[in-house]
Enzyme design. Structure first.
Site, mmCIF file in Angstrom:
data_model
loop_
_atom_site.group_PDB
_atom_site.id
_atom_site.type_symbol
_atom_site.label_atom_id
_atom_site.label_comp_id
_atom_site.label_asym_id
_atom_site.label_seq_id
_atom_site.Cartn_x
_atom_site.Cartn_y
_atom_site.Cartn_z
ATOM 1 N N GLU A 158 -57.558 75.409 21.906
ATOM 2 C CA GLU A 158 -58.445 76.556 21.859
ATOM 3 C C GLU A 158 -58.878 76.777 23.296
ATOM 4 O O GLU A 158 -59.489 75.901 23.906
ATOM 5 C CB GLU A 158 -59.623 76.225 20.947
ATOM 6 C CG GLU A 158 -60.438 77.421 20.545
ATOM 7 C CD GLU A 158 -61.880 77.247 20.933
ATOM 8 O OE1 GLU A 158 -62.585 76.456 20.287
ATOM 9 O OE2 GLU A 158 -62.299 77.894 21.913
ATOM 10 N N CYS A 164 -67.011 79.760 24.457
ATOM 11 C CA CYS A 164 -65.705 80.378 24.234
ATOM 12 C C CYS A 164 -65.851 81.694 23.495
ATOM 13 O O CYS A 164 -64.955 82.524 23.528
ATOM 14 C CB CYS A 164 -64.799 79.422 23.471
ATOM 15 S SG CYS A 164 -65.595 78.727 22.039
#
Lengths: 504, 504
Positions: free
Chosen positions: A241, A278
């Site tokens: 990720e 993120c």
């Protein structure tokens, strides 16, 4: 001489402590123990594995005060945010316990023999040892005990976790908590270990014992791991990720009626945690004529963020990214000055024209900090500089947002639809940070948000990454593993001849 | 000048026809049409997509006689085998129709809003255009209309299929059948196209429009595609089903009571279709003292196979592989002489000692032909040359088999257990060829059998390869795609707040 990892105080930039780096021998031993533990961990019924996760949740809550204190020293993220994150960690550990105990992830599927086909019995078994790379920015939720570790253990995989060097003393505390709690639960020795140091991380990716890698971090870090894993004689999946710009669209009606409120929400969201998330919304796309850039700048001046970054590297990178964005055509509308000491970095709001948003431009690269770009575009979606022209240029995202004027907004559906295929999560009238851990959550997205948009690192289906199917043909009960036996000793839900069946 | 692909008769090696190779312009047009069709194909309710697959099944049955005749000319696989395979193709198309219509693959998952979490609604949407590389060895079941095409269309993905050059005239027939049938069904133009030629294949893997690649073929072919896909700016998954040696274990009791029968079954199985099957059992491991090598050799001499291969390359490769096996310590016990004309290749049975079975040895590489190796090992599993010592050396397999002495065989469970993690399918007292298309089938396995053991190219979960999740946060019905709307217009099974729910 043992190599050490220094523990810094981001608020001053000073070293205040240190921990030992894992020696190559220590890393080899952790891997060997994990490999040896794999069959034993697999053999533990999922409902029992669930008790390990519940025990970890309890241990985390019991240790919360000390953990938060240490985390705040090493991350400067603040007590409030970190206390909330510890609670969130406990809740997510309990969620994965519930998912494990439910047994759905094993996907037990039985086809009885007929005249034309043999008996087939399939389930998903654990892949084996998972190497987890803990993240810097969520020391609890995505750290040593975070989503990757919990979902791997829930799946029946041993874990070898690389601690993040941004908070090494906290890492030691969490490692002890993990190892001690699993031992007290009677988990097989080697079910979880923690290693530290750059070399240790490299060793994990190359190790024969490792069957999958889970990573949360930068695009460059994730890409390096993907490349390293591709060199292995036997490739393994790397669930990375990585970076995401997370665009926000504002419909024309929303821009007319709520632009000031949206501007404040945007600034609060992209500066939270010093922008080190993120899911930070990094790009606001608003129709021309609504004063979006001016209103975001005002909100920014009101909030006057003073970011302190997790590492000196992250702090230095913010300035470099801003310079690159300016070279690529963006303009700084406002920025907060750097603090005198510590790992401070500017926060900023930039503006760019639609033509600056071309594939590969630095304006479209993630800046891991409290920096965002406002773009005012032609309100006509299909115009030369409208959204239908801009959006195909954007890289894939974890989350994309549409701000609407509510239920009767005539453009809302079209705007949501424009984002289909561009992000793993589409958020309406809210902001992307705060990823709920639920059955339907999906925390993944098209490249470079993740290595493959099929997988999530948050939610019930996070376990899917660590399971692989196996089917038994024409095998009697005595030859089948417990999940497939006709008396269903693990009490799993099953699909029999195509029809779902709950355990009796 | 248009490049052509020659159609050969394997029985004579002569050219009897030719087809045009796809021009670069033709390939670009097929990709552009597929890319443009993706949203339209996605918007078709799965139950309607199912009717396309049913129509294809019917069209295949109606055209069966001509298809079999052409396939037999170009493959020399024989009318009986090919007639059976056409029936199997029709049945599998209907199975994927049923799976699509059921809607389980979409995994609709709804979490209602609570005080602490937003409303989240997740489903799996089609990835987009799938490039399918049809296989040589099953011109129907794994060909242009095969598992990959059917499961991609069932998932809602357009396909651009590269026909295999081993049967180009058949390829044209199947391509016409596919395109015409979909047109008659009212499917969006561009939902399926077929291209041919090596360059066409390369273009597919590099094309921007392509979101996933499905391949059935050799390890070298699959590895080349994996490498090519890794060079893309945006990587895409390559679902490669490649080479597999498919070991067979014989328990001590089975060796004592059934060795002659097992030997006959083994030879019949590994020589079927001239050994050109991904599930061919290529390695028989039997305890010393049961005369396994002699009995297999006898069965081989009785059967006296005379293989005719699909291509001259495959025919030449058989001899090279045998030579490599001999260099690596194997001995030829018996082989059939080559025929005078056409693409004949030897069939053979070889013997090797346990010490020849070391990782990386040519003895452990797939020979795509009617060649297999018999190994007699120490009956004591844990001895120096016993199974516990041999099995970790074997590469991953699609299918591994245990031949037992039946229900009361004291070693059967241990033997099955020894294979856990080494193959995607474990077969007991049957033979691996004949992969049933069912809910629980898994046709995949550890490297190099497939690129990632998580995926299958046969069975209900074959669709999973072509779907990626997306979650909507805080979106009202008007903003949601049909699968997620509260009135459930597609009548999909759903999981609501963690509980499964069938459509009303």
């Amino acid at each position: 001489m043992t190599a050490v990892i220094a523990s810094y105080l981001p608020r001053t930039g000073e070293v205040h402590d240190e921990v030992k780096e894992s020696s190559p021998r220590h890393v080899r031993a952790a891997l060997a123990r994990a490999g040896a533990a794999a069959p034993a961990v697999e053999a533990v019924p999922p409902a029992e594995r669930a008790t390990w996760l519940d025990a970890l949740a309890q241990a985390v809550e019991a240790a919360a005060t000390g953990l938060v204190e240490q985390a705040d020293l090493e991350t400067a993220l603040g007590h409030d945010r970190l206390s909330g994150e510890v609670q969130r960690l406990a809740a997510q550990l309990r969620f994965y316990a519930e998912v494990a105990a439910g047994g759905e992830s094993l996907e037990v599927t039985l086809d009885r023999a007929t005249d034309t086909r043999p008996a087939l019995a399939r389930y998903r078994r654990p892949r084996g040892v998972v190497a987890v790379f803990a993240a810097s920015n969520f020391p609890f939720a995505f750290g040593i005990l975070g989503h990757d570790t919990a979902s791997a253990l829930a799946s029946g995989c041993p874990v070898v976790i690389k601690a993040h060097s941004a908070h090494p003393v906290l890492g030691d505390l969490l490692a002890d908590l993990l190892v001690d709690t699993l031992r007290e639960c009677g988990a097989p020795a080697g079910a979880a270990s923690v290693v530290s140091g750059f070399e240790a991380g490299l060793s994990l990716v190359g190790a024969d014992e490792v069957a999958a890698v889970a990573f949360t971090g930068s695009t460059s870090g994730g890409t390096a791991l993907l490349r390293a894993a591709a060199q292995r004689p036997v490739p393994v999946p790397v669930y990375a990720e990585m970076g995401s710009v997370n665009p926000v669209l504002v419909t024309p009606s929303a821009a007319t009626t709520r632009m000031a409120e949206i501007a404040r929400g945007f600034v609060a969201s992209y500066t939270a945690g010093s922008g080190q998330m993120c899911t930070k919304p990094g790009l606001l796309l608003a129709p021309r004529g609504a004063d979006a850039a001016r209103l975001v700048t005002e909100a920014f001046r009101e909030l006057a963020p003073q970011p302190v970054m997790l590492t000196s590297g992250i702090a230095a990178d913010v300035g470099e990214r801003m310079a690159a964005m300016e070279s690529a055509g963006a303009t700084v509308l406002a920025s907060s000055g750097s603090r005198e000491s510590g790992w401070s970095a500017p926060a900023a709001v930039l503006a760019a024209g639609p033509t600056a948003l071309r594939r590969g431009s630095s304006v479209l690269e993630e800046c891991f900090g409290a920096v965002a770009v406002v773009v005012e575009h032609d309100p006509d979606v299909d115009a030369a500089e409208g959204l239908a022209w801009i959006l195909p240029e954007l890289p894939g995202a974890l989350a994309a947002t549409v701000q609407t004027a509510g239920r009767h907004d005539p453009d809302a559906a079209r705007y949501v639809d424009l984002l289909a295929g561009r992000a793993g999560r589409l958020v309406v009238d809210q902001w992307p940070p705060g990823v709920a851990t639920t059955w339907s959550q999906h925390h993944g997205g098209p490249w470079p948000a993740t290595a493959d948009p099929a997988w999530t690192s948050v939610g019930a289906t996070a376990l899917d990454r660590f399971l692989v199917p196996v089917v038994y043909q024409n095998a009697t009960d005595a030859l089948l593993p417990p999940p497939l036996r006709s008396d269903n000793p693990w009490r799993l839900p099953r699909r029999v001849d195509g029809r779902p069946e709950e355990p009796a």
